[in-house]
Design an enzyme around this catalytic site. Structure first.
Site, PDB file in Angstrom:
ATOM      1  N   VAL A  17       1.150  -1.619  -0.016  1.00 52.97           N
ATOM      2  CA  VAL A  17       0.166   0.143  -0.311  1.00 52.97           C
ATOM      3  C   VAL A  17       0.637   0.531  -0.061  1.00 52.97           C
ATOM      4  O   VAL A  17       0.579   2.082  -0.869  1.00 52.97           O
ATOM      5  CB  VAL A  17      -0.645   0.224   1.352  1.00 52.97           C
ATOM      6  CG1 VAL A  17      -1.891   1.469   1.000  1.00 52.97           C
ATOM      7  CG2 VAL A  17      -1.910  -0.698   1.105  1.00 52.97           C
ATOM      8  N   VAL A  91       1.551   1.020   7.715  1.00 50.17           N
ATOM      9  CA  VAL A  91       2.095  -0.777   9.021  1.00 50.17           C
ATOM     10  C   VAL A  91       1.362  -1.841   8.375  1.00 50.17           C
ATOM     11  O   VAL A  91       0.537  -1.923   8.250  1.00 50.17           O
ATOM     12  CB  VAL A  91       2.693  -0.227   9.861  1.00 50.17           C
ATOM     13  CG1 VAL A  91       4.113   0.684   9.651  1.00 50.17           C
ATOM     14  CG2 VAL A  91       1.939  -0.395  11.102  1.00 50.17           C
ATOM     15  N   THR A  93      -1.081  -5.023   9.636  1.00 45.95           N
ATOM     16  CA  THR A  93      -1.814  -5.373  10.666  1.00 45.95           C
ATOM     17  C   THR A  93      -2.550  -6.160  10.857  1.00 45.95           C
ATOM     18  O   THR A  93      -3.504  -6.612  10.599  1.00 45.95           O
ATOM     19  CB  THR A  93      -2.398  -3.984  11.000  1.00 45.95           C
ATOM     20  OG1 THR A  93      -3.555  -3.693   9.413  1.00 45.95           O
ATOM     21  CG2 THR A  93      -2.231  -2.867  11.203  1.00 45.95           C
ATOM     22  N   THR A 133      -5.289  -0.850   7.703  1.00 45.32           N
ATOM     23  CA  THR A 133      -6.746  -1.240   8.187  1.00 45.32           C
ATOM     24  C   THR A 133      -6.542  -1.837   9.671  1.00 45.32           C
ATOM     25  O   THR A 133      -6.354  -2.260  10.360  1.00 45.32           O
ATOM     26  CB  THR A 133      -7.222  -2.214   7.501  1.00 45.32           C
ATOM     27  OG1 THR A 133      -7.413  -1.930   5.993  1.00 45.32           O
ATOM     28  CG2 THR A 133      -8.662  -2.833   7.445  1.00 45.32           C
ATOM     29  N   GLU A 162      -7.360   2.660   3.089  1.00 44.76           N
ATOM     30  CA  GLU A 162      -7.192   2.316   1.408  1.00 44.76           C
ATOM     31  C   GLU A 162      -7.604   0.977   1.119  1.00 44.76           C
ATOM     32  O   GLU A 162      -7.755   0.259   1.343  1.00 44.76           O
ATOM     33  CB  GLU A 162      -5.597   2.086   1.317  1.00 44.76           C
ATOM     34  CG  GLU A 162      -4.973   1.601  -0.170  1.00 44.76           C
ATOM     35  CD  GLU A 162      -5.896   2.985  -1.057  1.00 44.76           C
ATOM     36  OE1 GLU A 162      -4.805   4.137  -0.480  1.00 44.76           O
ATOM     37  OE2 GLU A 162      -6.162   2.490  -2.051  1.00 44.76           O
ATOM     38  N   CYS A 277      -5.630  -9.428   3.217  1.00 47.80           N
ATOM     39  CA  CYS A 277      -7.067  -8.744   4.029  1.00 47.80           C
ATOM     40  C   CYS A 277      -8.046  -9.309   4.388  1.00 47.80           C
ATOM     41  O   CYS A 277      -8.803  -8.759   5.501  1.00 47.80           O
ATOM     42  CB  CYS A 277      -6.749  -7.430   3.203  1.00 47.80           C
ATOM     43  SG  CYS A 277      -5.075  -6.407   3.677  1.00 47.80           S
ATOM     44  N   ARG A 434     -10.809 -21.875 -11.575  1.00 48.16           N
ATOM     45  CA  ARG A 434     -11.391 -20.385 -11.633  1.00 48.16           C
ATOM     46  C   ARG A 434     -12.144 -20.572 -13.513  1.00 48.16           C
ATOM     47  O   ARG A 434     -12.035 -18.994 -13.578  1.00 48.16           O
ATOM     48  CB  ARG A 434      -9.501 -19.906 -11.952  1.00 48.16           C
ATOM     49  CG  ARG A 434      -9.329 -19.587 -10.429  1.00 48.16           C
ATOM     50  CD  ARG A 434      -9.965 -18.661 -10.073  1.00 48.16           C
ATOM     51  NE  ARG A 434      -9.083 -18.622  -8.387  1.00 48.16           N
ATOM     52  CZ  ARG A 434      -9.651 -17.657  -6.933  1.00 48.16           C
ATOM     53  NH1 ARG A 434     -10.513 -17.392  -6.842  1.00 48.16           N
ATOM     54  NH2 ARG A 434      -8.406 -17.718  -6.925  1.00 48.16           N
TER      55      ARG A 434
END
Ligand SMILES: NC(=O)C1=CN([C@@H]2O[C@H](COP(=O)(O)OP(=O)(O)OC[C@H]3O[C@@H](n4cnc5c(N)ncnc54)[C@H](O)[C@@H]3O)[C@@H](O)[C@H]2O)C=CC1
Ligand SMILES: O=C(O)[C@H]1O[C@H](OP(=O)(O)OP(=O)(O)OC[C@H]2O[C@@H](n3ccc(=O)[nH]c3=O)[C@H](O)[C@@H]2O)[C@H](O)[C@@H](O)[C@@H]1O
EC number: 1.1.1.22
Length: 460
Positions: A17, A91, A93, A133, A162, A277, A434
């Site tokens: 990011v 940073v 998380t 986040t 973001e 995430c 997929r």
């Protein structure tokens, strides 16, 4: 004479990011000096080279346009803090590994270290921007840490989550759906917020820059990721029922997505969502729910993650069932290892779980991926000679019993599958995790084809 810049912007954390976000700010705002720092010297060296630590289409061009002019990568964190007007904190998380909330809550140690370091190195006012986040109310904790010892006058904390997705980071940053900026509703908070609005207004239309209170901004980020992941789990549950009912999930997605209230995106069924995430942010949201005594709400969001775990195991079971209940010593070619195409990122990739399970079943793997082979190697090593890493999918497929597509790289759509079929053991299986291939054509070539969310096409 040293060039004078209108603003000095710093970002702490030069990861997926921090690097791309700051490169785009520097590119769009030549009047600002943008510095990106990290404690990882290797990463900073890579940002200063032409082999960037992050693969993103178009990123190298953006970096090369600004680097050395108004974009700088450095390990000198204290000096960069001292001179900055605006400090983004980007940073990591991750999910907490031990202690209270282990496996669920966000681990804020990197964030807190950063806040302490900012406090130590700053003697002029700074706007501190939460880019990472974080759980709702983190900004408040940060403001408390920052305000110790200086009467709270130096720092104003904003939330500016973001929303970029990997693989499309540059396009997402240059043309975002929205930018969200949360601030305190005090005169100081609003003034700081307006400074950040001005930064984005250099290239983002004003109507796309949303301002809110800090908690709404923090919550909006967690909610957006939870909604996106929930759509993937929802369509995967439908896909699984399609397989036994004769329905085709792509036709179902199309019919559902054309309802303008639902929309067509994030309705591709597959082997489940990955990435650093979605899982971590949903679990963080579920933890917030539990902390608030909202167990039913926590159960609801946790089920999105449970379905995702189920989806990966279900894919492996389908392979096992199809291949006569044994993988022992069978070579399986995995097409794709990254968690999505156009990135080398393997964090929480479904391929990690699926490859691990296939190894448990005794398979021998040939892993192929255009960008993520180093990542794959870092997970499995040579696994006692049971894993081979082969960039060329034709080589990976040679003498294999099955191909499993785990990442929808464009390259896998355009292969000469007739040649691939000829070089495989028979019967040859194609598990399209997929839905990238032309299934009818593969079936006609002789493959036994197992798409996701559609009945299998077999020659038995
Ligand atoms: N990866 C993604 O696509 C997105 C990530 N996010 C969020 O952004 C945050 C960062 O994510 P990534 O960039 O993926 O993480 P990352 O792990 O790629 O980068 C974080 C960087 O921070 C550095 N760092 C940690 N502590 C430091 C310190 N005290 N001083 C200087 N540098 C320090 C690490 O060395 C690392 O290079 C996370 O909160 C994540 O949830 C948000 C949107 C998209
Ligand atoms: O906070 C974050 O880290 C980011 O998480 C996601 O971005 P990202 O994880 O990079 O990639 P996505 O495109 O969202 O894909 C996530 C996973 O879902 C899977 N997916 C996505 C869409 C779909 O229809 N089906 C599906 O299985 C992808 O294959 C991938 O494994 C969000 O899209 C970003 O808005 C957010 O900023």
């Amino acid at each position: 004479m040293a060039q004078s810049f209108e603003k000095k912007i710093l970002c702490i954390g030069a990861g997926y990011v921090g690097g791309p976000t700051m490169a785009v700010i520097a590119d769009k705002c030549p009047r600002y000096k943008v510095t990106v720092v990290d404690i990882d010297a290797g990463k900073i060296a890579a940002w200063n080279s032409d082999t960037l630590p992050v693969y993103e289409p178009g990123l190298l061009d953006v970096v090369q346009r600004a680097r050395g002019k108004n974009l700088f990568f450095s390990t000198d964190v204290p000096a960069a803090i001292a001179e900055a007007d605006i400090i983004f904190v980007s940073v990591n998380t991750p999910t907490k590994a031990t202690g209270v909330g282990a496996g669920m809550a966000a681990d804020l140690r990197y964030w807190e270290n950063t806040a302490r370091q900012i406090r130590q190195c700053a003697d002029t006012p700074k706007i501190v921007v939460e880019k990472s986040t974080v759980p709702v109310k983190t900004a408040e904790a940060m403001a408390q840490i920052l305000s110790m010892e200086n009467g709270g006058n130096l720092f104003e904390v904003l939330s500016n989550p973001e929303f970029l997705a990997e693989g499309t980071a540059v396009a997402d940053l240059e043309n975002p759906d929205r930018v969200v900026i949360g601030s305190r509703q005090t005169p100081e908070g609003v003034a700081a917020r307006d400074v950040l609005v001005e930064v984005y207004a250099n290239w983002v239309p004003r109507e796309k820059i949303l301002t809110s209170n800090i908690w709404s901004s923090e919550m909006a980020k967690l909610a957006a990721n939870a909604f996106l992941a929930q759509r993937v789990s929802s369509i995967n549950t439908i896909a699984n029922i399609c397989e036994s009912s004769g329905a085709n999930v792509q036709e179902v997605s199309r019919a559902v997505g054309m309802d303008r209230r639902i929309g067509p995106k994030f309705l591709n069924a597959g082997v489940g969502f990955g990435g650093s995430c979605f899982k971590k942010d949903i679990l963080s949201l579920a933890y917030l729910c539990r902390e608030a005594g909202a167990d039913a709400e926590a159960d609801y969001w946790e089920s999105v993650v449970r379905i995702n775990e189920h989806q990966k195991e279900r894919f492996v079971r389908r392979m096992l069932d199809a291949m006569f209940h044994s993988m022992a010593d069978k070579r399986i070619a995995l097409f794709g290892f990254a968690f999505k195409p156009d990135t080398g990122d393997i964090r929480d990739a479904p391929a990690i779980t699926i490859a691990g399970r296939l190894l448990d079943e005794g398979a021998v793997l040939a892993i192929s991926d255009p960008r993520a082979l180093d990542g794959a190697r870092s997970v499995f090593g040579d696994a006692d000679g049971r894993v081979e890493y082969v960039e060329d999918p034709y080589e990976a497929a040679k003498k294999s019993h099955a191909i499993a597509v785990l990442t929808e790289w464009q390259a896998y759509r355009d292969l000469d599958y007739t040649a691939i079929y000829a070089a495989m053991e028979k019967p040859a299986f194609f598990f399209d995790g997929r839905n990238v291939a032309d299934h009818a054509a593969l079936f006609d070539m002789g493959f036994n084809v197992y798409p996701v969310g559609m009945p299998a096409m077999t020659h038995f």
